[in-house]
Design a protein around this motif. Structure first.
Motif, short mmCIF file in Angstrom:
data_model
loop_
_atom_site.label_atom_id
_atom_site.label_comp_id
_atom_site.label_asym_id
_atom_site.label_seq_id
_atom_site.Cartn_x
_atom_site.Cartn_y
_atom_site.Cartn_z
N MET A 1 0.82 -1.21 0.00
CA MET A 1 0.00 0.00 0.00
C MET A 1 0.86 1.27 0.00
N ARG A 2 2.03 1.18 0.62
CA ARG A 2 2.86 2.37 0.76
C ARG A 2 3.41 2.87 -0.57
N HIS A 3 3.28 2.07 -1.63
CA HIS A 3 3.77 2.46 -2.95
C HIS A 3 2.70 3.16 -3.79
N ILE A 4 1.50 3.27 -3.27
CA ILE A 4 0.41 3.91 -4.03
C ILE A 4 0.76 5.34 -4.43
N PRO A 5 1.28 6.19 -3.52
CA PRO A 5 1.62 7.56 -3.95
C PRO A 5 2.61 7.59 -5.12
N ASN A 6 3.63 6.72 -5.07
CA ASN A 6 4.60 6.68 -6.16
C ASN A 6 3.96 6.18 -7.45
N ALA A 7 3.06 5.19 -7.32
CA ALA A 7 2.36 4.69 -8.51
C ALA A 7 1.50 5.78 -9.13
N LEU A 8 0.87 6.62 -8.30
CA LEU A 8 0.07 7.73 -8.81
C LEU A 8 0.94 8.75 -9.54
N CYS A 9 2.15 8.97 -9.04
CA CYS A 9 3.08 9.89 -9.72
C CYS A 9 3.46 9.34 -11.10
N VAL A 10 3.77 8.06 -11.15
CA VAL A 10 4.14 7.45 -12.43
C VAL A 10 2.94 7.49 -13.38
N LEU A 11 1.75 7.21 -12.87
CA LEU A 11 0.54 7.28 -13.69
C LEU A 11 0.36 8.69 -14.25
N ARG A 12 0.59 9.71 -13.42
CA ARG A 12 0.44 11.09 -13.86
C ARG A 12 1.40 11.40 -15.01
N MET A 13 2.62 10.89 -14.92
CA MET A 13 3.58 11.09 -16.01
C MET A 13 3.12 10.38 -17.28
N LEU A 14 2.65 9.16 -17.14
CA LEU A 14 2.23 8.39 -18.30
C LEU A 14 0.98 8.97 -18.97
N LEU A 15 0.14 9.63 -18.19
CA LEU A 15 -1.09 10.20 -18.74
C LEU A 15 -0.83 11.33 -19.73
N LEU A 16 0.39 11.89 -19.72
CA LEU A 16 0.68 12.93 -20.69
C LEU A 16 0.52 12.44 -22.12
N VAL A 17 0.86 11.19 -22.38
CA VAL A 17 0.78 10.67 -23.76
C VAL A 17 -0.66 10.67 -24.27
N PRO A 18 -1.62 10.04 -23.57
CA PRO A 18 -2.99 10.10 -24.10
C PRO A 18 -3.58 11.51 -24.09
N ILE A 19 -3.18 12.33 -23.13
CA ILE A 19 -3.66 13.71 -23.11
C ILE A 19 -3.16 14.44 -24.34
N ALA A 20 -1.89 14.25 -24.68
CA ALA A 20 -1.33 14.89 -25.87
C ALA A 20 -2.03 14.42 -27.13
N VAL A 21 -2.26 13.13 -27.23
CA VAL A 21 -2.94 12.57 -28.41
C VAL A 21 -4.34 13.15 -28.53
N LEU A 22 -5.07 13.23 -27.41
CA LEU A 22 -6.42 13.78 -27.43
C LEU A 22 -6.43 15.26 -27.80
N LEU A 23 -5.50 16.01 -27.25
CA LEU A 23 -5.43 17.44 -27.58
C LEU A 23 -5.15 17.64 -29.07
N LEU A 24 -4.21 16.89 -29.58
CA LEU A 24 -3.86 17.02 -31.00
C LEU A 24 -4.98 16.57 -31.92
N ALA A 25 -5.87 15.71 -31.40
CA ALA A 25 -7.02 15.24 -32.17
C ALA A 25 -8.24 16.13 -31.95
N ASP A 26 -8.08 17.24 -31.22
CA ASP A 26 -9.18 18.16 -30.94
C ASP A 26 -10.29 17.54 -30.10
N GLU A 27 -9.95 16.60 -29.25
CA GLU A 27 -10.91 15.91 -28.38
C GLU A 27 -10.85 16.53 -26.98
#
Length: 190
Positions: free
Chosen positions: A1-27
């Protein structure tokens, strides 16, 4: 359980890719949901780490890194798309570059850097998140967002400059103190 904050940080970094794709697709509607979720993980990881004592040395690196990757990435993409002023994105990016270079130099010259985000830095992160959410919401929802965007943009500019200067001054002082300690002869008076 103690690794959840770090996992959320990594998830936040990884979410940039789909966010970028969606922005570029005007979504913008899907981007708003995904970016809102990514922004919420910033508060959640900090809350969990503090509330349950799940802090770690890795988390102290991952959390600000995740913020920088997400916010700088979204700023740059929105500037390229003409949704935010290039100069404002440039100020936000320049602040993070200066802070990162300063931290690297300090670490190489004096060792590990001990520090915590200041109140103005936390305020700056909040203003940047709110501003970027507003810009994405303006692309997703009908309405006149210009006044709110101008006010939040001004807050982003001011808090970015103030927090950047705060970091530079604070860590220049720490570097001077560390430098003085290194220059003292070993007389036991440290």
């Amino acid at each position: 359980m103690r690794h959840i904050p770090n996992a959320l940080c990594v998830l936040r970094m990884l979410l940039l890719v789909p966010i970028a794709v969606l922005l570029l697709a005007d979504e913008y509607r899907l981007t708003l949901l995904l970016f809102g979720f990514a922004a919420a993980t910033d508060g959640l990881d900090g809350f969990l780490a503090k509330r349950y004592g799940w802090t770690s040395d890795l988390g102290k690196i991952l959390d600000p890194l995740a913020d920088k990757i997400l916010l700088v990435g979204v700023f740059v993409i929105l500037a390229v798309l003409g949704r935010v002023p290039v100069w404002l994105a440039g100020v936000a990016v320049a602040r993070d570059v200066v802070i990162t270079i300063g931290a690297i130099l300090y670490r190489r010259l004096y060792g590990p850097l001990q520090g915590r985000p200041t109140i103005v830095s936390k305020l700056n992160t909040l203003c940047q998140i709110l501003y970027l959410l507003l810009i994405v919401a303006a692309g997703a929802l009908a309405g006149d967002w210009q006044v709110a965007a101008t006010v939040l943009g001004a807050l982003v500019f001011v808090t970015t400059v103030v927090s950047g200067l705060d970091y530079v001054i604070t860590y220049m002082r720490k570097a001077l103190d560390a430098s003085r300690r290194l220059e003292l002869p070993d007389s036991g008076l440290r």
